[in-house]
Each structure stands twice: as C-alpha cells, then as structure tokens.
Scaffold this motif. Structure first.
Motif, PDB file in Angstrom:
ATOM      1  N   PRO A 125       0.785  -1.235   0.000  1.00 35.60           N
ATOM      2  CA  PRO A 125       0.000   0.000   0.000  1.00 35.60           C
ATOM      3  C   PRO A 125       0.814   1.281   0.000  1.00 35.60           C
ATOM      4  N   LEU A 126       2.093   1.213   0.375  1.00 33.74           N
ATOM      5  CA  LEU A 126       2.895   2.426   0.525  1.00 33.74           C
ATOM      6  C   LEU A 126       3.865   2.657  -0.628  1.00 33.74           C
ATOM      7  N   ILE A 127       3.697   1.901  -1.696  1.00 37.47           N
ATOM      8  CA  ILE A 127       4.518   2.119  -2.883  1.00 37.47           C
ATOM      9  C   ILE A 127       3.801   3.131  -3.776  1.00 37.47           C
ATOM     10  N   GLY A 128       4.396   4.304  -3.890  1.00 30.72           N
ATOM     11  CA  GLY A 128       3.826   5.366  -4.706  1.00 30.72           C
ATOM     12  C   GLY A 128       4.738   5.727  -5.860  1.00 30.72           C
ATOM     13  N   VAL A 129       4.408   6.812  -6.527  1.00 29.46           N
ATOM     14  CA  VAL A 129       5.188   7.253  -7.684  1.00 29.46           C
ATOM     15  C   VAL A 129       6.638   7.509  -7.297  1.00 29.46           C
ATOM     16  N   ARG A 130       6.847   8.152  -6.167  1.00 31.55           N
ATOM     17  CA  ARG A 130       8.214   8.454  -5.738  1.00 31.55           C
ATOM     18  C   ARG A 130       9.024   7.184  -5.535  1.00 31.55           C
ATOM     19  N   GLU A 131       8.401   6.161  -4.926  1.00 34.63           N
ATOM     20  CA  GLU A 131       9.131   4.916  -4.672  1.00 34.63           C
ATOM     21  C   GLU A 131       9.515   4.214  -5.977  1.00 34.63           C
ATOM     22  N   ILE A 132       8.594   4.180  -6.946  1.00 33.43           N
ATOM     23  CA  ILE A 132       8.899   3.534  -8.225  1.00 33.43           C
ATOM     24  C   ILE A 132       9.966   4.328  -8.972  1.00 33.43           C
ATOM     25  N   ALA A 133       9.822   5.650  -9.015  1.00 29.82           N
ATOM     26  CA  ALA A 133      10.811   6.479  -9.712  1.00 29.82           C
ATOM     27  C   ALA A 133      12.188   6.348  -9.068  1.00 29.82           C
ATOM     28  N   SER A 134      12.242   6.288  -7.745  1.00 32.92           N
ATOM     29  CA  SER A 134      13.525   6.132  -7.050  1.00 32.92           C
ATOM     30  C   SER A 134      14.161   4.781  -7.361  1.00 32.92           C
ATOM     31  N   LEU A 135      13.334   3.735  -7.434  1.00 33.59           N
ATOM     32  CA  LEU A 135      13.850   2.413  -7.761  1.00 33.59           C
ATOM     33  C   LEU A 135      14.423   2.391  -9.175  1.00 33.59           C
ATOM     34  N   ILE A 136      13.726   3.020 -10.112  1.00 32.36           N
ATOM     35  CA  ILE A 136      14.224   3.074 -11.488  1.00 32.36           C
ATOM     36  C   ILE A 136      15.541   3.839 -11.556  1.00 32.36           C
ATOM     37  N   GLU A 137      15.647   4.930 -10.791  1.00 30.60           N
ATOM     38  CA  GLU A 137      16.903   5.681 -10.755  1.00 30.60           C
ATOM     39  C   GLU A 137      18.021   4.851 -10.131  1.00 30.60           C
ATOM     40  N   ALA A 138      17.695   4.079  -9.095  1.00 26.28           N
ATOM     41  CA  ALA A 138      18.702   3.203  -8.486  1.00 26.28           C
ATOM     42  C   ALA A 138      19.189   2.171  -9.499  1.00 26.28           C
ATOM     43  N   TYR A 139      18.263   1.673 -10.317  1.00 23.94           N
ATOM     44  CA  TYR A 139      18.661   0.737 -11.360  1.00 23.94           C
ATOM     45  C   TYR A 139      19.552   1.425 -12.381  1.00 23.94           C
ATOM     46  N   ARG A 140      19.192   2.634 -12.761  1.00 19.32           N
ATOM     47  CA  ARG A 140      19.969   3.364 -13.757  1.00 19.32           C
ATOM     48  C   ARG A 140      21.412   3.578 -13.287  1.00 19.32           C
ATOM     49  N   HIS A 141      21.580   3.790 -11.982  1.00 21.43           N
ATOM     50  CA  HIS A 141      22.900   4.082 -11.422  1.00 21.43           C
ATOM     51  C   HIS A 141      23.476   2.896 -10.650  1.00 21.43           C
ATOM     52  N   ARG A 142      23.021   1.701 -10.951  1.00 20.91           N
ATOM     53  CA  ARG A 142      23.500   0.515 -10.244  1.00 20.91           C
ATOM     54  C   ARG A 142      24.989   0.284 -10.518  1.00 20.91           C
ATOM     55  N   PRO A 143      25.677  -0.413  -9.618  1.00 22.10           N
ATOM     56  CA  PRO A 143      27.100  -0.687  -9.832  1.00 22.10           C
ATOM     57  C   PRO A 143      27.336  -1.510 -11.094  1.00 22.10           C
ATOM     58  N   ALA A 144      28.471  -1.307 -11.714  1.00 20.45           N
ATOM     59  CA  ALA A 144      28.837  -2.068 -12.904  1.00 20.45           C
ATOM     60  C   ALA A 144      28.857  -3.563 -12.580  1.00 20.45           C
ATOM     61  N   GLY A 145      28.366  -4.350 -13.503  1.00 22.18           N
ATOM     62  CA  GLY A 145      28.374  -5.791 -13.324  1.00 22.18           C
ATOM     63  C   GLY A 145      27.152  -6.348 -12.629  1.00 22.18           C
ATOM     64  N   THR A 146      26.223  -5.484 -12.230  1.00 19.55           N
ATOM     65  CA  THR A 146      25.003  -5.958 -11.593  1.00 19.55           C
ATOM     66  C   THR A 146      23.829  -5.834 -12.562  1.00 19.55           C
TER      67      THR A 146
END
Length: 228
Positions: A125-146
């Motif tokens: 219930p607490l996953i909102g737009v900010r949480e999804i956008a932050s997760l996508i940004e974390a993926y975009r900037h994930r460490p090399a090789g992951t």
C-alpha cells in the motif's frame, strides 16, 4: 497529477530507458481469510488500480497484471477501469503452481523491446510514484556488473525488484520453478542491494493484523469494499 505524469514519464523516455512491469495479483490470500487483497480500498481506490496508476505515472511504459485465484472478482474492476483482458491483464490457468509461475507468465507476456523489468506486488500500500521512480533511478545508477536491484529496509529485502532484460531472458530460459529470486541466489555477485529511502518498500498486507497496523498509522483510509 497530470503535469507530474508528463514530467516523470518524459524524463525516462528522454533517457532512453524502456521499463516494463509485472504486477502480481494471483495469490489466494490464505492468511487474509482467502480474500482478494488487491481489492482493498486505499483512500477509496482499489490497490490494484492504484498500482497500475502509480507504475504508469512513474514512467513505466508497459504493465502486465497477472491474476489467478480471485480473477472472477478482480477482472470486472479492471474492465470497468478500461483495462483489457489478454493485453493489460492475463489470468493464470493454474495459480496453485505458485508465485514463481505467475511471475514467469507475466515476464513472458511483456514485449521483447524493454531494457528493464520491474516485478511489483499488488498488496503493497505504501509504494507510490516516488518509490517507483527512485527504484528506477537506483537501477539506472547501479554498480557495474550488476543486473538486479533489490530494495532493502533496515537490511531486510523488500519489493518491488527491478532487473535487466538479459536477466529476464535468462529466467525464462530456466526451468518452470526458476524465477527472479532463484536467479539472484545463483548470481549473488550480480545483485545490488539498494538501501531504500523509505519504509514502504518493506510493507505489504498479508494478514488482517497488517491491515489494522496500516489503519493505526492514521494517514490513509484502508477498508474492504462494502465496509462502512
């Protein structure tokens, strides 16, 4: 809301990252008294429609909902919102096979042109737009090789999870009991455990006690359809 949708989505499109999502809503809800958790109303909106809206607003281009045990109750809600069977949602013919099989069904239903895939649970219930956008940004900037980003809350893994198109293909090439969790266990060096910025990634509604705890927070109105 419309302006936020355009801004967030255009930013992701401009960066060239094509993201799809599987939204899992096939479970029996056994610990919730065999009720469809995804139809719980959060501030008057069914959780499943809230997730659909949140994912698209955050810039996810394609969403596939996977139904199962409570499909007969959930399908009319999706159809009334303009979603289409076979395109926007698919129904597992044998949901007793479990969540991995539902996940694989959803992954196979997504187009091949995606760069990344997000797997979300319809009872968070607490996953909102900010949480999804932050997760996508974390993926975009994930460490090399992951290739997989898993949010963590106080050291414990949470959801949703996001991973590369290559990981998706490798999952689908595996046996029928092989899903994202199994891939992570086989390739721990390729998993980025991301310290999430909020507790919502670790909150889901599995039991009536979970619903009561959410109500006790007082910030949101959560109830079953038909309750006063």
């Amino acid at each position: 809301m419309a302006t936020a949708t355009r801004t967030t989505a255009s930013t992701l499109h401009a960066a060239g990252l094509r993201v799809g999502a599987v939204l899992l809503a096939a479970g029996s809800g056994s610990r919730m008294g065999y009720r469809p958790k995804s139809l719980l109303l959060l501030d008057g909106e069914p959780l499943i429609l809230r997730h659909w809206r949140v994912l698209h607003t955050a810039g996810v281009q394609v969403v596939r909902v996977v139904l199962g045990h409570h499909a007969a109750q959930i399908e009319p809600v999706l159809a009334a919102a303009g979603l289409r069977s076979g395109t926007d949602w698919i129904t597992h013919p044998d949901p007793e096979q479990g969540q991995v099989s539902s996940q694989r069904l959803g992954l196979a239903a997504l187009p091949a042109s995606l760069d990344a895939v997000l797997v979300a649970l319809a009872d968070q219930p607490l996953i909102g737009v900010r949480e999804i956008a932050s997760l996508i940004e974390a993926y975009r900037h994930r460490p090399a090789g992951t290739g997989v980003v898993v949010p963590t809350v106080r050291g414990e893994r949470g959801n949703p999870v996001i991973f590369s198109a290559d990981v998706r293909e490798r999952i689908l090439q595996g046996p029928q009991d092989f899903g994202c969790r199994q891939w992570q266990q086989a390739h721990p060096q390729a998993v980025h455990r991301w310290a999430a910025p909020g507790a919502g990634y670790g909150v889901d509604l599995d039991t009536p006690a979970d619903v009561e705890r959410l109500r006790a927070m007082g910030a949101q109105d959560v109830r079953w359809p038909g309750d006063n």
